[in-house]
Structure formats: structure tokens, C-alpha cells
Write a protein that holds these residues in place. Structure first.
Motif, short mmCIF file in Angstrom:
data_model
loop_
_atom_site.label_atom_id
_atom_site.label_comp_id
_atom_site.label_asym_id
_atom_site.label_seq_id
_atom_site.Cartn_x
_atom_site.Cartn_y
_atom_site.Cartn_z
N SER A 117 0.83 -1.21 0.00
CA SER A 117 0.00 0.00 0.00
C SER A 117 0.86 1.26 0.00
O SER A 117 0.53 2.26 -0.65
CB SER A 117 -0.95 0.01 1.21
OG SER A 117 -0.21 -0.01 2.43
N GLU A 118 1.97 1.23 0.72
CA GLU A 118 2.86 2.39 0.74
C GLU A 118 3.56 2.56 -0.61
O GLU A 118 3.78 3.69 -1.07
CB GLU A 118 3.90 2.24 1.85
CG GLU A 118 4.69 3.51 2.14
CD GLU A 118 3.83 4.61 2.75
OE1 GLU A 118 4.27 5.77 2.72
OE2 GLU A 118 2.73 4.32 3.25
N LYS A 348 5.12 16.11 4.96
CA LYS A 348 4.37 15.77 6.17
C LYS A 348 4.44 14.29 6.49
O LYS A 348 4.36 13.91 7.67
CB LYS A 348 2.90 16.19 6.01
CG LYS A 348 2.67 17.68 6.01
CD LYS A 348 1.19 18.03 5.88
CE LYS A 348 0.43 17.72 7.15
NZ LYS A 348 -0.97 18.20 7.08
N ARG A 349 4.60 13.47 5.46
CA ARG A 349 4.55 12.01 5.69
C ARG A 349 5.91 11.43 6.06
O ARG A 349 6.00 10.50 6.86
CB ARG A 349 4.00 11.31 4.46
CG ARG A 349 3.67 9.84 4.70
CD ARG A 349 2.89 9.27 3.54
NE ARG A 349 2.53 7.87 3.73
CZ ARG A 349 1.43 7.45 4.35
NH1 ARG A 349 0.59 8.33 4.85
NH2 ARG A 349 1.17 6.17 4.47
N TYR A 350 6.98 11.99 5.48
CA TYR A 350 8.28 11.35 5.66
C TYR A 350 9.35 12.23 6.32
O TYR A 350 10.22 11.71 7.02
CB TYR A 350 8.82 10.89 4.30
CG TYR A 350 7.92 9.92 3.58
CD1 TYR A 350 7.71 8.63 4.06
CD2 TYR A 350 7.26 10.30 2.42
CE1 TYR A 350 6.88 7.74 3.41
CE2 TYR A 350 6.42 9.42 1.75
CZ TYR A 350 6.23 8.14 2.25
OH TYR A 350 5.39 7.27 1.60
N LYS A 355 4.59 19.05 12.45
CA LYS A 355 5.07 20.42 12.57
C LYS A 355 3.88 21.37 12.70
O LYS A 355 2.73 20.97 12.56
CB LYS A 355 5.92 20.80 11.37
CG LYS A 355 7.19 19.98 11.22
CD LYS A 355 8.19 20.29 12.31
CE LYS A 355 9.50 19.55 12.08
NZ LYS A 355 10.52 19.86 13.11
N SER A 356 4.16 22.63 12.92
CA SER A 356 3.10 23.61 13.10
C SER A 356 2.43 23.94 11.76
O SER A 356 2.99 23.69 10.68
CB SER A 356 3.66 24.90 13.70
OG SER A 356 4.54 25.53 12.78
N GLU A 357 1.23 24.53 11.86
CA GLU A 357 0.52 24.95 10.65
C GLU A 357 1.36 25.96 9.87
O GLU A 357 1.42 25.91 8.63
CB GLU A 357 -0.82 25.58 11.04
CG GLU A 357 -1.75 24.67 11.82
CD GLU A 357 -2.43 23.66 10.91
OE1 GLU A 357 -3.04 24.06 9.91
OE2 GLU A 357 -2.33 22.44 11.20
N LYS A 358 1.98 26.88 10.58
CA LYS A 358 2.79 27.91 9.93
C LYS A 358 3.96 27.28 9.19
O LYS A 358 4.35 27.76 8.11
CB LYS A 358 3.29 28.90 10.98
CG LYS A 358 4.02 30.09 10.36
CD LYS A 358 4.41 31.10 11.44
CE LYS A 358 5.12 32.31 10.81
NZ LYS A 358 5.50 33.30 11.84
#
Length: 491
Positions: A117-118, A348-350, A355-358
Motif C-alpha cells: 500500500s505504501e 508531512k509524511r516522511y 510540525k506547526s501549521e505555519k
């Protein structure tokens, strides 16, 4: 010339205001990436039309109409009846129900916890990123033609200026800004494109004079088989972009941003009608341009030359803005989808989890700067070969659509089959292009081979556990409401 620049500056100020107001509305990364998933019917319809109505098809595709008459109407307009109706009836509602941010996330949910799947997610990430990173260069090449013809500006200089404008607009509010620009572009398009048709009509002295430059068969919508660009090629192009749009990240991003699945579905239906009509006006306008200018050495210049030679300077200025907005809105749209893939499916995945939204908003702005630079470099290369550039790029992304469609309607389908299907389709298309196969022997046969391999591998490898895992996915897409959050919690 001064009037054109004055009108151009006026609309740049309007776009600057749109960008500033969008910037003020950004509260978190979901706002920046998906406009807070609050896009209504009018805004979604407008952004879908503007995102599709691009300078590559407008300039490159319309040149087919200049050379081959109503073959260009099929090629540029009528094929979209199938393209977007297929999208509306197969994936529009389902994509929105899944509550995803990118096309690769579709595979992550569909094949959750399955073997490979990855792998299928990573493969789809790089394929969709490949198109979105390179395609804006083809759109930029189309914009440079417009600037050269209507303003007399050197194509390279104009490309640099356009890229800087697009970058400044894109980095402010992400998809919120992109949709705002698209709404402005949409309004100009629905007014400006019919206006170009009437300019062509007057310049040619009426539709009846088309017979002076086209033989009868090129003025009929009956299939033409023996021209350089012909009916089989038009059908092939239609099939190819049907698959392309199923997997298109910039269209997916807009559908993902809809308030709900019904708005996504209705907007796609309205989009189908408007695109067919508007591109129909473009194709016929280009045919009329041939009556007035029968011996152009570069057919890609037919439409902007029609505006430059046969309209009042004020009208020229307004239509210049319309044509530029067509290009700018599409470039910003595709840039946003490319950066969305980079941030959601890679960063974001790896590389930078939790982390922050900013942080993610700033990372998106860095990504937009990088893609702007590459667009400028490749855009200069693509000048003079606009439509072929898009043709080749779309073939590979279209192969992602086969496993998407199969996995939506066949519960036994698994990640192993999806990988095999995608890989074999890509391999065949690469071999076909490298060996100069006719266009209609590339993507259609690639799609058939891809689908067949997927079926065979599914029958050979699917387990009961795979089928059980897919039940929750089908609960989401078959439900009357969005229950993806509950699915995520249960998983």
C-alpha cells in the motif's frame, strides 16, 4: 499600446487585491491547501472552468482548427463532453466523500494496511508530481505567444514577468488565492471568449465565407480520417485526457475543497457545459481567423492575431487581460496542486511530521518558488511545441486513472494489482513513445494493457483479508454522508 498597458495594470491591481484579501483569510494549513473545504457551487464551477481553460489548449489546440477546420472542434471542444461527464459520474462525489487532500491519499485509504500500500502511494505521488511540475511550462509557452503578439514583448522577457506575477499571487493565500483569481478569470472568460467569436465573425464577413478556405468535409462534423490531425487522433486525445483528469491533482484539489459531495457533482456538470461551449467558440473563432489571415506560418498565433488586427484598442486590452488570466489562473492552479503533493505526500509524511501549521504554509511557499523557477526554464524550451508537450506529459499521468477507476468499482482489487497495472501501462507508453508509435497506439493500448494486467494480478493475488479491508472504504464512498473521520479512528 498605452491603453493596453493601462487596462493590464488595472487588472493586476484587482488581482493584487484578491491576493491580499485571501492572505487575510488564511488561519491554518487547511485554509491554505484546500480553502478550508468551504468552496460553494459558483466558486467551484468558476475555478473548475478557469483551471481547465488554459493557454496550451487555447493556443495550441485551436491551431488544429486553423489547419483542419471542424477536426479542431472535435479536438478542442466536443471531446470534453465525455471527459467531464465521466469525471462527474465516476469520481466527483466519491473523491469528496473520502475527505482527502491529494490523489495519492486516495490509494492510501483504498489499500489501507495491505501489502504494497505504501509503494502504490509513493509511485502515484511521483507520477502526479511529474505532470504538475512540468505542465505549467506548456501553459507559460502559450502565454508568451499571447504577450509577443498582442504587446510585442520578447517571449523570454514576458515569461519572466508572468512567472514573477504568478509567484507573488500564489504564495499569498494558496488555494484561496487561486480560487479568487479563477473567479475573476471566469467572469472575463464568459464575456471575452464570445466577444472574440464576434470579432472573428466580422473579420471573416460571416460564417459562409469559411468555404473559401476549407473544403466541405472540413466544415462538417462528420469524422475526417486522412488529415495530419484527424478524428482518430481527436478520439485518442479525448480518451487520454479523460484518464488524465481522473488523476489530475489540480482538479482533485478543487473537488476536495467543495463544501460537500453534491456541490462537487453539480459543479462538474456545469463545468462540462461551459467548457464545451467556450472551447467551441474558440475553435470556430480560429477557423474564422483563417478567412481573414489565410497564410499564417505559425497557426498558434491565429487567435491573438485575430484580436490584435481586428478589434479596437480598448477591446484588445480587455481581451488581452482575458487571455492572460486564462494562463495565469491555470499556472497558479497547477502550481498549487504540485506543492500540495510535495507537502502532504512527502514532507508531512516522511520528512517533517507533526510540525506547526505555519511551518507547512511556509514550506508551501518555498515549494512554489522552486516550481516557479523550473516553470520558467522549461517554458522557454516548450515555446513552439505547446500541444505536443502536453500530449506527452498527459499520457503518463493518465495511467494512474486505471487503478483509481478499477479500485472504486471492484472490491477484490488490491494494491499489488494496482502497482502492476500502473507499472505496465507506464512501461508500454514509454516504449511506444520512444519508438514513434502513432498517437492512437499509445494511450488507448496502454490503458487496455494496464487494465488487463490489473485483472489478472487481482485474480491471482487477492485474499479474503484484502476484501475485508476494503469493506470500510466502500462504506465511505457508498454512504449518504462523509464518515471518513470515523473510518480513520477505527483504523
Amino acid at each position: 499600446m498605452g491603453i493596453k498597458y493601462f487596462i493590464l495594470m488595472l487588472f493586476l491591481l484587482i488581482l493584487a487585491y484578491v491576493a491580499y484579501s485571501s492572505y487575510k483569510r488564511i488561519n491554518n494549513y487547511q485554509d491554505y491547501n484546500l480553502a478550508g473545504k468551504k468552496t460553494g457551487l459558483f466558486a467551484l464551477t468558476a475555478t473548475l472552468v478557469a483551471a481547465e481553460f488554459n493557454t496550451a489548449t487555447l493556443i495550441g489546440g485551436a491551431s488544429v482548427a486553423y489547419a483542419f477546420g471542424t477536426v479542431g472542434v472535435w479536438y478542442t471542444s466536443l471531446i470534453f463532453i465525455v471527459v467531464f461527464l465521466v469525471y462527474a459520474f465516476t469520481v466527483a462525489k466519491k473523491y469528496r466523500k473520502l475527505n482527502i487532500s491529494t490523489i495519492p491519499q486516495f490509494f492510501d485509504i483504498r489499500f489501507s494496511n495491505q501489502k504494497f500500500s505504501e509503494t502504490i502511494r509513493v509511485l502515484s505521488t511521483f507520477i502526479t508530481l511529474f505532470y504538475t511540475w512540468l505542465a505549467p511550462a506548456a501553459y507559460l509557452a502559450g502565454i508568451s505567444v499571447i504577450g509577443h503578439v498582442l504587446l510585442g514583448v520578447n517571449p523570454i522577457t514576458f515569461s519572466v514577468v508572468v512567472v514573477i506575477i504568478c509567484l507573488l499571487l500564489a504564495i499569498t493565500g494558496g488555494l484561496v488565492t487561486a480560487i479568487g483569481i479563477d473567479v475573476v478569470a471566469f467572469i472575463m472568460i464568459v464575456v471575452g471568449i464570445p466577444a472574440i467569436f464576434f470579432i472573428g465573425l466580422e473579420a471573416a464577413g460571416g460564417l459562409s465565407n469559411l468555404s473559401q478556405v476549407y473544403e466541405p468535409r472540413l466544415l462538417s462534423l462528420k469524422p475526417v480520417w486522412d488529415t495530419e490531425v484527424n478524428f482518430p487522433i481527436a478520439l485518442t486525445w479525448g480518451l487520454q485526457i479523460t484518464f488524465l483528469y481522473i488523476a489530475a491533482p489540480w482538479y482533485g484539489q478543487r473537488v476536495f475543497s467543495a463544501k460537500n459531495e453534491n456541490i462537487a457533482y453539480k459543479a462538474m456538470l456545469f463545468n462540462t457545459i461551459l467548457i464545451v461551449l467556450l472551447y467551441g467558440f474558440v475553435a470556430v473563432s480560429t477557423m474564422l481567423a483563417k478567412v481573414a489571415m489565410p497564410n499564417l506560418s505559425e497557426p498558434e498565433q491565429a487567435l491573438p492575431l485575430l484580436v490584435a488586427n481586428y478589434s479596437h484598442p480598448i477591446i484588445q486590452g480587455l481581451l488581452l487581460v482575458t487571455l492572460l488570466l486564462v494562463g495565469i489562473s491555470t499556472v497558479v492552479a497547477v502550481w498549487n496542486s504540485a506543492v500540495s503533493i510535495v507537502i502532504n505526500d512527502l514532507v508531512k509524511r516522511y520528512f517533517a511530521k507533526d510540525k506547526s501549521e505555519k511551518y507547512y504554509i511556509n514550506a508551501s511557499r518555498v515549494g512554489l518558488t522552486a516550481i516557479a523557477i523550473s516553470t520558467l526554464i522549461f517554458g522557454i524550451i516548450f515555446v513552439g511545441n505547446i500541444q505536443n508537450s502536453l500530449l506527452y506529459l498527459s499520457i503518463f499521468t493518465g495511467m494512474v486513472a486505471i487503478p483509481i477507476l478499477t479500485s472504486l468499482y471492484w472490491r477484490r482489487y488490491n494494491a499489488t494489482a494496482a502497482i502492476a497495472s500502473m507499472f505496465v501501462g507506464l512501461l508500454y507508453c514509454t516504449i511506444a513513445l520512444a519508438n514513434g508509435f502513432p498517437t492512437y497506439f499509445v494511450s488507448p493500448i496502454g490503458a487496455i494493457i494496464s487494465a488487463l494486467v490489473g485483472v489478472v494480478v487481482t485474480l491471482m493475488t487477492t485474499t479474503k483479508e484484502d476484501i475485508n479491508r476494503s469493506k470500510e472504504f466502500f462504506m465511505i464512498i457508498d454512504s449518504e454522508k462523509d464518515n471518513h473521520e470515523e473510518f480513520q479512528k477505527s483504523s
